[in-house]
Write a protein that holds these residues in place. Structure first.
Motif, mmCIF file in Angstrom:
data_model
loop_
_atom_site.group_PDB
_atom_site.id
_atom_site.type_symbol
_atom_site.label_atom_id
_atom_site.label_comp_id
_atom_site.label_asym_id
_atom_site.label_seq_id
_atom_site.Cartn_x
_atom_site.Cartn_y
_atom_site.Cartn_z
ATOM 1 N N PHE A 33 0.857 -1.190 0.000
ATOM 2 C CA PHE A 33 0.000 0.000 0.000
ATOM 3 C C PHE A 33 0.890 1.236 0.000
ATOM 4 O O PHE A 33 2.065 1.184 0.387
ATOM 5 N N THR A 34 0.335 2.354 -0.435
ATOM 6 C CA THR A 34 1.084 3.607 -0.436
ATOM 7 C C THR A 34 1.435 4.010 0.997
ATOM 8 O O THR A 34 0.591 3.949 1.890
ATOM 9 N N ASP B 212 -8.644 -21.530 10.771
ATOM 10 C CA ASP B 212 -9.735 -20.682 10.296
ATOM 11 C C ASP B 212 -9.481 -19.202 10.567
ATOM 12 O O ASP B 212 -10.351 -18.361 10.314
ATOM 13 N N GLY B 213 -8.289 -18.879 11.090
ATOM 14 C CA GLY B 213 -8.022 -17.490 11.448
ATOM 15 C C GLY B 213 -6.784 -16.935 10.773
ATOM 16 O O GLY B 213 -6.100 -17.608 10.006
ATOM 17 N N GLU B 214 -6.511 -15.690 11.039
ATOM 18 C CA GLU B 214 -5.331 -15.032 10.527
ATOM 19 C C GLU B 214 -4.907 -13.937 11.495
ATOM 20 O O GLU B 214 -5.705 -13.452 12.301
ATOM 21 N N ARG B 215 -3.643 -13.564 11.419
ATOM 22 C CA ARG B 215 -3.133 -12.475 12.254
ATOM 23 C C ARG B 215 -2.101 -11.679 11.471
ATOM 24 O O ARG B 215 -1.368 -12.223 10.640
ATOM 25 N N VAL B 216 -2.090 -10.390 11.717
ATOM 26 C CA VAL B 216 -1.117 -9.508 11.090
ATOM 27 C C VAL B 216 0.189 -9.610 11.868
ATOM 28 O O VAL B 216 0.221 -9.334 13.072
ATOM 29 N N ILE B 217 1.247 -10.032 11.211
ATOM 30 C CA ILE B 217 2.524 -10.128 11.906
ATOM 31 C C ILE B 217 3.387 -8.890 11.708
ATOM 32 O O ILE B 217 4.315 -8.629 12.470
ATOM 33 N N HIS B 218 3.054 -8.094 10.683
ATOM 34 C CA HIS B 218 3.793 -6.850 10.468
ATOM 35 C C HIS B 218 2.973 -5.932 9.562
ATOM 36 O O HIS B 218 2.376 -6.398 8.585
ATOM 37 N N ARG B 219 2.955 -4.660 9.883
ATOM 38 C CA ARG B 219 2.365 -3.654 9.001
ATOM 39 C C ARG B 219 3.127 -2.349 9.178
ATOM 40 O O ARG B 219 3.244 -1.834 10.298
ATOM 41 N N ASP B 220 3.673 -1.829 8.087
ATOM 42 C CA ASP B 220 4.420 -0.580 8.147
ATOM 43 C C ASP B 220 3.519 0.587 8.502
ATOM 44 O O ASP B 220 2.412 0.715 7.970
ATOM 45 N N LYS B 221 4.009 1.423 9.395
ATOM 46 C CA LYS B 221 3.349 2.691 9.656
ATOM 47 C C LYS B 221 4.019 3.806 8.851
ATOM 48 O O LYS B 221 3.371 4.745 8.409
ATOM 49 N N ARG B 222 5.313 3.673 8.711
ATOM 50 C CA ARG B 222 6.123 4.627 7.953
ATOM 51 C C ARG B 222 7.375 3.884 7.498
ATOM 52 O O ARG B 222 7.924 3.083 8.245
ATOM 53 N N LEU B 223 7.815 4.149 6.276
ATOM 54 C CA LEU B 223 8.978 3.435 5.766
ATOM 55 C C LEU B 223 10.258 3.934 6.423
ATOM 56 O O LEU B 223 10.453 5.146 6.566
ATOM 57 N N PHE C 222 19.682 3.394 -10.066
ATOM 58 C CA PHE C 222 20.190 4.058 -11.256
ATOM 59 C C PHE C 222 19.603 3.484 -12.536
ATOM 60 O O PHE C 222 19.256 4.202 -13.459
ATOM 61 N N GLU C 223 19.535 2.163 -12.627
ATOM 62 C CA GLU C 223 19.207 1.514 -13.895
ATOM 63 C C GLU C 223 17.942 0.670 -13.799
ATOM 64 O O GLU C 223 17.779 -0.307 -14.506
ATOM 65 N N GLY C 224 17.037 1.066 -12.900
ATOM 66 C CA GLY C 224 15.835 0.287 -12.669
ATOM 67 C C GLY C 224 15.760 -0.124 -11.210
ATOM 68 O O GLY C 224 16.569 0.290 -10.387
ATOM 69 N N PRO C 225 14.788 -0.978 -10.855
ATOM 70 C CA PRO C 225 14.631 -1.377 -9.461
ATOM 71 C C PRO C 225 15.762 -2.295 -8.994
ATOM 72 O O PRO C 225 16.142 -3.239 -9.684
ATOM 73 N N ASP C 226 16.316 -1.982 -7.835
ATOM 74 C CA ASP C 226 17.361 -2.793 -7.211
ATOM 75 C C ASP C 226 16.737 -3.702 -6.163
ATOM 76 O O ASP C 226 15.918 -3.253 -5.353
ATOM 77 N N ARG C 227 17.131 -4.984 -6.153
ATOM 78 C CA ARG C 227 16.593 -5.909 -5.154
ATOM 79 C C ARG C 227 17.488 -5.968 -3.921
ATOM 80 O O ARG C 227 18.696 -6.137 -4.009
ATOM 81 N N ARG C 228 16.840 -5.816 -2.762
ATOM 82 C CA ARG C 228 17.483 -6.072 -1.478
ATOM 83 C C ARG C 228 16.527 -6.953 -0.671
ATOM 84 O O ARG C 228 15.466 -7.328 -1.144
ATOM 85 N N PHE C 229 16.870 -7.266 0.573
ATOM 86 C CA PHE C 229 16.062 -8.160 1.388
ATOM 87 C C PHE C 229 15.812 -7.572 2.771
ATOM 88 O O PHE C 229 16.652 -6.841 3.310
ATOM 89 N N ILE C 230 14.662 -7.910 3.344
ATOM 90 C CA ILE C 230 14.403 -7.647 4.755
ATOM 91 C C ILE C 230 13.922 -8.946 5.389
ATOM 92 O O ILE C 230 13.372 -9.813 4.716
ATOM 93 N N ALA C 231 14.150 -9.066 6.686
ATOM 94 C CA ALA C 231 13.731 -10.238 7.449
ATOM 95 C C ALA C 231 12.693 -9.805 8.460
ATOM 96 O O ALA C 231 12.906 -8.847 9.224
ATOM 97 N N VAL C 232 11.564 -10.511 8.500
ATOM 98 C CA VAL C 232 10.435 -10.164 9.370
ATOM 99 C C VAL C 232 10.122 -11.352 10.279
ATOM 100 O O VAL C 232 9.783 -12.426 9.761
ATOM 101 N N PRO C 233 10.207 -11.188 11.590
ATOM 102 C CA PRO C 233 9.852 -12.310 12.494
ATOM 103 C C PRO C 233 8.396 -12.710 12.327
ATOM 104 O O PRO C 233 7.517 -11.859 12.231
ATOM 105 N N ILE C 234 8.148 -14.011 12.299
ATOM 106 C CA ILE C 234 6.786 -14.522 12.168
ATOM 107 C C ILE C 234 6.195 -14.888 13.524
ATOM 108 O O ILE C 234 5.045 -14.577 13.829
ATOM 109 N N GLY C 235 6.968 -15.542 14.350
ATOM 110 C CA GLY C 235 6.415 -16.131 15.562
ATOM 111 C C GLY C 235 6.549 -15.307 16.812
ATOM 112 O O GLY C 235 6.101 -15.737 17.896
ATOM 113 N N GLN C 236 7.183 -14.139 16.729
ATOM 114 C CA GLN C 236 7.419 -13.348 17.937
ATOM 115 C C GLN C 236 6.123 -12.700 18.434
ATOM 116 O O GLN C 236 5.270 -12.348 17.647
#
Length: 248
Positions: free
Chosen positions: A158-159, A185-196, A234-248
């Protein structure tokens, strides 16, 4: 050159990006695509380490960055990332990786990064028709038996607000990230950005890459989601990685 705890190279090049506005994130040119190496967990599964590395677009310099993450706090530990960028196109990637490994040795020892990583699910770079917004996984069973659990990780974007002038640089609003875990039958939000965070750059796409956990784990309480982050370069989108805890 080894640098500890500094903002990754993508953001440090922000000023130069202004001169390259003609090369938008949707350009036909290719940005650089970092690769990832999972280093390991601490024995108590409180800390996780990984390396991202590659050849920087624009400059052609080899780089390597090692991150150690406090999973409960969901942040880098002090002294990381350990960042190496060799400002000589004639020097190969192996030299950058060697320098970052040497530079990170003390912090890896301090936080006890000794436990191997088990990959629960993976979207490989050559996977055809992969759904990069969902990844189904579970705790491995014994021998040839089915996984002992059944979860699905879902990605939404999302923006979002950023401290960087992304619209000025790329004429697009940057995207934030949400990760939702579906189980039973359920779901939970493990991460949601408030600000980048500034370190993430101006993100225009996210993709689920993998889910990993310590090799000895019997449940997903120590699992970590790895997300590919595509930010303007510079030449298009650059790929990097982030790690997000799932079980914490």
């Amino acid at each position: 050159m080894i640098r500890r705890g500094e903002v990754p190279a993508l953001v440090r090049r922000g000023a130069s990006l202004v001169a390259a506005l003609a090369l938008s994130a949707s350009s036909a040119l290719a940005g650089d695509r970092a690769l990832i190496d999972f280093i390991g967990f601490s024995p108590d599964a409180k800390y996780f380490a990984f390396e991202q590395f590659g050849i920087q677009d624009g400059s052609g310099f080899a780089f390597s960055e090692i991150f150690v993450i406090d999973l409960a706090a969901d942040k880098w530990v002090p002294g990381t990332p350990v960042t190496v960028r060799i400002e000589d196109e004639e020097v190969g990637l192996g030299a950058a990786r060697k320098q970052s490994a040497e530079g990170a040795a003390d912090v890896l020892e301090k936080f006890g990064i000794t436990e191997p990583v088990e990959i629960l699910a993976l979207n490989g770079d050559g996977a055809a028709e992969a759904d990069f917004t969902k990844l189904r996984f579970g705790v491995p069973g014994y021998g040839l038996s089915e996984p002992a659990s059944d979860q699905t990780l879902r990605l939404e974007s999302f923006t979002a607000k950023s401290p960087l002038p992304c619209r000025d640089w790329f004429s697009e609003a940057p995207l934030g990230l949400a990760l939702i875990l579906e189980e039973g039958d359920g779901e939970r939000v493990i991460h949601r950005d408030k600000r980048l965070p500034e370190s993430r750059g101006c993100v225009f796409e996210y993709r689920l890459h993998s889910v990993v956990q310590p090799g000895w784990a019997q449940d997903i309480s120590a699992a970590v989601a790895i997300v590919s982050v595509y930010s303007g370069g510079f030449e298009g989108p650059d790929r990097r990685f982030i790690a997000v805890p799932i079980g914490q």
